[in-house]
Design a protein around this motif. Structure first.
Motif, mmCIF file in Angstrom:
data_model
loop_
_atom_site.group_PDB
_atom_site.id
_atom_site.type_symbol
_atom_site.label_atom_id
_atom_site.label_comp_id
_atom_site.label_asym_id
_atom_site.label_seq_id
_atom_site.Cartn_x
_atom_site.Cartn_y
_atom_site.Cartn_z
ATOM 1 N N ALA A 30 0.831 -1.202 0.000
ATOM 2 C CA ALA A 30 0.000 0.000 0.000
ATOM 3 C C ALA A 30 0.873 1.264 0.000
ATOM 4 C CB ALA A 30 -0.942 0.004 1.205
ATOM 5 N N LYS A 31 1.948 1.250 0.785
ATOM 6 C CA LYS A 31 2.869 2.392 0.792
ATOM 7 C C LYS A 31 3.510 2.586 -0.579
ATOM 8 C CE LYS A 31 5.735 3.232 4.016
ATOM 9 N NZ LYS A 31 6.774 3.168 5.055
ATOM 10 N N GLN A 32 3.863 1.469 -1.222
ATOM 11 C CA GLN A 32 4.439 1.549 -2.565
ATOM 12 C C GLN A 32 3.427 2.147 -3.536
ATOM 13 O OE1 GLN A 32 7.597 0.901 -3.502
ATOM 14 N NE2 GLN A 32 7.089 1.581 -5.567
ATOM 15 N N TYR A 33 2.172 1.719 -3.431
ATOM 16 C CA TYR A 33 1.132 2.265 -4.303
ATOM 17 C C TYR A 33 0.926 3.760 -4.045
ATOM 18 C CZ TYR A 33 -0.140 -2.473 -5.741
ATOM 19 O OH TYR A 33 -0.121 -3.734 -6.263
ATOM 20 N N MET A 34 1.091 4.189 -2.814
ATOM 21 C CA MET A 34 0.998 5.627 -2.529
ATOM 22 C C MET A 34 2.116 6.375 -3.240
ATOM 23 S SD MET A 34 -0.243 6.070 1.411
ATOM 24 C CE MET A 34 0.360 7.729 1.445
ATOM 25 N N ASP A 35 3.320 5.836 -3.163
ATOM 26 C CA ASP A 35 4.459 6.473 -3.838
ATOM 27 C C ASP A 35 4.230 6.552 -5.343
ATOM 28 O OD1 ASP A 35 5.741 6.746 -1.414
ATOM 29 O OD2 ASP A 35 7.007 4.979 -1.682
ATOM 30 N N GLU A 36 3.559 5.544 -5.889
ATOM 31 C CA GLU A 36 3.284 5.494 -7.332
ATOM 32 C C GLU A 36 2.001 6.244 -7.704
ATOM 33 O OE1 GLU A 36 3.059 1.305 -8.089
ATOM 34 O OE2 GLU A 36 5.187 0.990 -7.692
ATOM 35 N N GLU A 37 1.314 6.804 -6.692
ATOM 36 C CA GLU A 37 0.031 7.489 -6.888
ATOM 37 C C GLU A 37 -1.028 6.561 -7.498
ATOM 38 O OE1 GLU A 37 0.582 11.258 -8.825
ATOM 39 O OE2 GLU A 37 2.151 11.849 -7.412
ATOM 40 N N ASN A 38 -0.978 5.296 -7.109
ATOM 41 C CA ASN A 38 -1.930 4.280 -7.557
ATOM 42 C C ASN A 38 -2.897 4.025 -6.392
ATOM 43 O OD1 ASN A 38 -3.271 2.167 -8.715
ATOM 44 N ND2 ASN A 38 -1.471 0.874 -9.003
ATOM 45 N N TYR A 39 -3.796 4.978 -6.161
ATOM 46 C CA TYR A 39 -4.615 4.999 -4.958
ATOM 47 C C TYR A 39 -5.721 3.946 -4.931
ATOM 48 C CZ TYR A 39 -2.168 9.432 -4.629
ATOM 49 O OH TYR A 39 -1.196 10.378 -4.581
ATOM 50 N N ASP A 40 -6.094 3.415 -6.068
ATOM 51 C CA ASP A 40 -7.200 2.456 -6.128
ATOM 52 C C ASP A 40 -6.922 1.157 -5.379
ATOM 53 O OD1 ASP A 40 -8.583 4.249 -7.704
ATOM 54 O OD2 ASP A 40 -7.943 3.325 -9.586
#
Length: 123
Positions: A30-40
């Protein structure tokens, strides 16, 4: 020569353990997705961490509650925040931010006149 070989093997083992831990941790994903701006994908990854009872359960609860609030689902956020606040093993920083988030949301509800939630205020 043997010393360098042993050091190399230890580093490789530590790296392997890190990769296994990273890919099995919903919160780290989830933290990685935040960094990638992949919020879904953040809420679902936090849910995986929570359901597995992983190392970052408190952090995952807080992050999931925050995203529930951001998408307007306060009903789902409330139990997550309450659970973090009542956890014995959560760290002080996570617990403090959970109390702050919950109370800020309650104040916002009072301000916009959506509820008289003084009875929900923690004592």
């Amino acid at each position: 020569m043997i010393g360098r070989l042993q050091t190399s093997l230890v580093k490789r083992q530590l790296y392997s353990e890190f990769i296994i831990h990273f890919f099995s941790s919903g919160f780290l994903k989830a933290k990685q997705y935040m960094d990638e701006e992949n919020y879904d994908k953040i809420i679902s990854e936090c849910t995986k961490e929570i359901e597995s009872g992983g190392r970052y359960t408190a952090e995952a609860l807080l992050l999931r509650a925050t995203f529930y609030l951001l998408i307007g689902n306060a009903t789902a956020a409330q139990p997550d925040l309450d659970q973090v606040i009542n956890m014995q093993e959560s760290n002080v920083k996570v617990e403090t931010f959970s109390v702050f988030t919950r109370n800020t949301y309650l104040l916002l509800l009072v301000y916009v006149g959506k509820t008289k939630c003084w009875n929900k205020w923690p004592t």
